[in-house]
Design a protein around this motif. Sequence first.
Motif, PDB file in Angstrom:
ATOM      1  N   UNK A 118       5.051  -1.613  -6.182  1.00  0.00           N
ATOM      2  CA  UNK A 118       5.260  -2.176  -4.862  1.00  0.00           C
ATOM      3  C   UNK A 118       5.193  -3.690  -4.906  1.00  0.00           C
ATOM      4  N   UNK A 119       5.181  -4.333  -3.743  1.00  0.00           N
ATOM      5  CA  UNK A 119       5.150  -5.781  -3.640  1.00  0.00           C
ATOM      6  C   UNK A 119       4.038  -6.185  -2.667  1.00  0.00           C
ATOM      7  N   UNK A 120       3.306  -7.229  -3.049  1.00  0.00           N
ATOM      8  CA  UNK A 120       2.270  -7.785  -2.191  1.00  0.00           C
ATOM      9  C   UNK A 120       2.664  -9.200  -1.785  1.00  0.00           C
ATOM     10  N   UNK A 121       2.448  -9.518  -0.511  1.00  0.00           N
ATOM     11  CA  UNK A 121       2.789 -10.845   0.016  1.00  0.00           C
ATOM     12  C   UNK A 121       1.532 -11.712   0.078  1.00  0.00           C
ATOM     13  N   UNK A 126       5.377 -17.568   1.654  1.00  0.00           N
ATOM     14  CA  UNK A 126       6.499 -16.654   1.401  1.00  0.00           C
ATOM     15  C   UNK A 126       6.576 -16.375  -0.097  1.00  0.00           C
ATOM     16  N   UNK A 127       5.485 -15.899  -0.654  1.00  0.00           N
ATOM     17  CA  UNK A 127       5.422 -15.565  -2.069  1.00  0.00           C
ATOM     18  C   UNK A 127       5.056 -14.095  -2.221  1.00  0.00           C
ATOM     19  N   UNK A 128       5.698 -13.448  -3.180  1.00  0.00           N
ATOM     20  CA  UNK A 128       5.485 -12.021  -3.393  1.00  0.00           C
ATOM     21  C   UNK A 128       5.102 -11.771  -4.850  1.00  0.00           C
ATOM     22  N   UNK A 129       4.271 -10.776  -5.053  1.00  0.00           N
ATOM     23  CA  UNK A 129       3.817 -10.403  -6.390  1.00  0.00           C
ATOM     24  C   UNK A 129       4.010  -8.900  -6.565  1.00  0.00           C
ATOM     25  N   UNK A 130       4.596  -8.515  -7.686  1.00  0.00           N
ATOM     26  CA  UNK A 130       4.750  -7.094  -7.954  1.00  0.00           C
ATOM     27  C   UNK A 130       3.433  -6.508  -8.419  1.00  0.00           C
ATOM     28  N   UNK A 131       3.205  -5.237  -8.080  1.00  0.00           N
ATOM     29  CA  UNK A 131       1.991  -4.541  -8.472  1.00  0.00           C
ATOM     30  C   UNK A 131       2.359  -3.143  -8.950  1.00  0.00           C
ATOM     31  N   UNK A 132       1.806  -2.747 -10.089  1.00  0.00           N
ATOM     32  CA  UNK A 132       1.985  -1.408 -10.646  1.00  0.00           C
ATOM     33  C   UNK A 132       0.676  -0.650 -10.450  1.00  0.00           C
ATOM     34  N   UNK A 133       0.745   0.528  -9.838  1.00  0.00           N
ATOM     35  CA  UNK A 133      -0.436   1.307  -9.517  1.00  0.00           C
ATOM     36  C   UNK A 133      -0.384   2.631 -10.274  1.00  0.00           C
ATOM     37  N   UNK A 134      -1.491   2.956 -10.942  1.00  0.00           N
ATOM     38  CA  UNK A 134      -1.543   4.206 -11.680  1.00  0.00           C
ATOM     39  C   UNK A 134      -2.897   4.423 -12.308  1.00  0.00           C
ATOM     40  N   UNK A 135      -3.039   5.550 -12.968  1.00  0.00           N
ATOM     41  CA  UNK A 135      -4.299   5.851 -13.662  1.00  0.00           C
ATOM     42  C   UNK A 135      -4.442   4.931 -14.862  1.00  0.00           C
ATOM     43  N   UNK A 136      -5.632   4.950 -15.460  1.00  0.00           N
ATOM     44  CA  UNK A 136      -5.866   4.111 -16.634  1.00  0.00           C
ATOM     45  C   UNK A 136      -4.913   4.478 -17.769  1.00  0.00           C
ATOM     46  N   UNK A 137      -4.592   5.774 -17.908  1.00  0.00           N
ATOM     47  CA  UNK A 137      -3.653   6.194 -18.952  1.00  0.00           C
ATOM     48  C   UNK A 137      -2.284   5.584 -18.719  1.00  0.00           C
TER      49      UNK A 137
END
Length: 786
Positions: A505-508, A513-524
């Motif tokens: 997803x994307x965080x603002x 007006x800056x956005x950062x991508x974020x990857x979400x998941x388990x530790x594996x």
Amino acid sequence: MTDPRPPHGLRVWVRDLAMGCRFATSGRQGWARTLLTAVGVGLGVALLLGAASVPTLMNERDARGNAMSVFPDSLRGESAEPSAGDRTIVTGDANTTYRDLELYGRTLQADGAHPVTPPGVDRFPGPGEMVVSPALEKVLASGDAQGLVKRLDAKIVGTIGKDGLRGPGDLAFYRGTDKLVAGQGAHRIDSFGTSEGETKLDPSIVLLAVVACAVLLMPIAVFVGTAARFGSERRDRRLAALRLVGADAAMARRMGAGESLVGAVLGLVLGTGIFLAGRGLIERIQLFDVSVFATDLAPSPALAALVALGVPAVAVAVSLFAMRGITIEPLGVLRESVPRPRRLWWRLAPPVVGALLLLPLSGKVGGDSPSSVNELQVAAGVVLLLSGVALLLPWVVERLVRRIRGGGISWQLATRRLQLSSGSSTRAVSGITIAVAGAIALQMLFAGVQSENTETVGGSGRPQAGRTEFDISMPGMSDLGRSKELDRALERTPGVREVSGSMSGMLKTKGKEEYTSVMIGSCATLRELAHLDSCREGQVFRLRPTSGNDQEKPPAVGTAMKLKKIHGSGTQEWRVPASAASVRPKPDERTGYDASGLLATPSAIAPEQAEAQYGGWVSIDKKDEQDALEQVRTTVFHQDPAGAVFSSAPMKRSSQDFAGISRAIFAASVAVLLIIGASLVVSIVEQLRERKRQLAVLVAFGTRRSTLGASVLWQSAVPVVLGLTLASGFGLGLGWMLLRTMDRKVTDWLVFAPMVGVGAGVIALVSLLSLPSLWRTMRPEGLRTE
């Protein structure tokens, strides 16, 4: 008491035209000539009526498409989605692909007892039920699409009517469900349809459509004019006999025009019949995924009246114009002598004027509005430039055959005939040459526009040897539990060798007006993306950029970000924790790109808060690639019908406007070529009838039938070769000028090769179909005369 004064003015025209009409319907020869003219004109009229139906057809298709829209006017402005009520529904995408079939689908879920229904649907489908289009119902019942039956997995409770389909061949369905949530890959509506206003197309697409109309209609006009001159040689000899009994030259011309008028009127009736018959069969035909309802194929009254009045007028005008070049005397027709050499200067004038109209437009077609395209100037330039092919072809053929000497008997017979009279042969192929020249120009323009109106889709994967990778996108899947369920389901799918999925997803940044991508998941999952010394639930990691690009730097510790509230609406503040370690991303050999931004475990940032969506890929064996791919599509569809499966290899995809116009152009080109071929057969049969006596005499004197057959083919081949050469030159020149108007370069100078091949193929087919008529004309009965 009768008026002693001779008739004059309009009465003279009516009398002479009526006399010509009587000649056209007198005797077997008269009816034969008239029917040949009627067939030739009728084929052209049928296409003209089809072209006159295009505005109605497009308006009807667009109206039904707007009525099917799930984004009504209330959702196009700033107003929010309606609240749940008795008539509201929640709907989501369910488009899917099965082998080479593209299906349009929607999932529907009722909020109340009286939900709105899509156009053409009488019964709202409940969970586990669906309504389908008639074409899709046939596919599902055929027994050849068991995989698709398993994928849709719903009971058919109705069919979609005409009001809910663009065409009879559409594969569409509406599937009931109870698993949709508004805002998670679906939205709530209280009505279908939109009053979509006039759509402003890209100027390059407007230019392409204008050129296509001019190119497709010109050959039809040429063939109508050619058909009006069928039987002209016998008609002129009969008019010479009329001169012998007292008719003057003007009267003879009016009588000849009357004969052409009968053929044109009968052709108008025949063409209307052909159009109506084809209209009844049009629903069974589908070209380039375009199908048409019979009721949509209706010419507008104004255009129908123009065809009805224009075709007979053109036939009379062409007949009178043709007779201006000959002198009909009581003892014969001057055309039987060696004709006067054709002049070149006036034949060059139209293409030169056309070029002068197009060249000033260089680099001026562009901008954000289609008004930047001067449609009239472009159409006039294209028509005038292409007319040069038909105008120059007779002059080129005449000049070339005049210099030919020697050769075999069949070759000498052919060249001698062309030296005496090459007009009928060149007229027969002029329509083909115009069509080929226009098609070459369209192909050049098509290639240039396509390069600017396509986008790259798919990844740049490098799968293992013997395997193929496909990317998976689930825009409505924000739940981590569902994503894990999808991973497990894909692992169990036959043919799948490897599965990888994650939530992104994307965080603002708050206040910026800056956005950062974020990857979400388990530790594996996160360990597949970065080098992690340790990982536990609740941690966040910052990915160090590997390329030195400042734009890929993760937000600093303590940076305030906005997250969506899990419960309720609005956002909440979240700061990058001080415990967020800086880690090095692992190189992704599959895509060639490294992850950037943030990595987070679900308890630190819930996927719903970042509006994250599932994305992943699967690897399957190439030996059963097609079956495994369909299995993967079915698995994804069962998890979420809005999910998409596409190739990891980069692909080029045209914009929807461009793709739709290109399909329509190709479909129309096929129809025009078929009609041209049919008209050529009629034209050649007419020429053979005119020469029946000469051919029969040659056979009686011992000339071999094969020699005469070869001479007839040579006589057609010479104008064809010269015509296709001219068509290639004019087509390339026109394509270059049109590309200059958009300030683009030619991407392929060899586009003429396939189009020339198609034109030559049509000529070859026509020659083969005319051989039976040739053999009949060489029988001894051809020596008989009346």
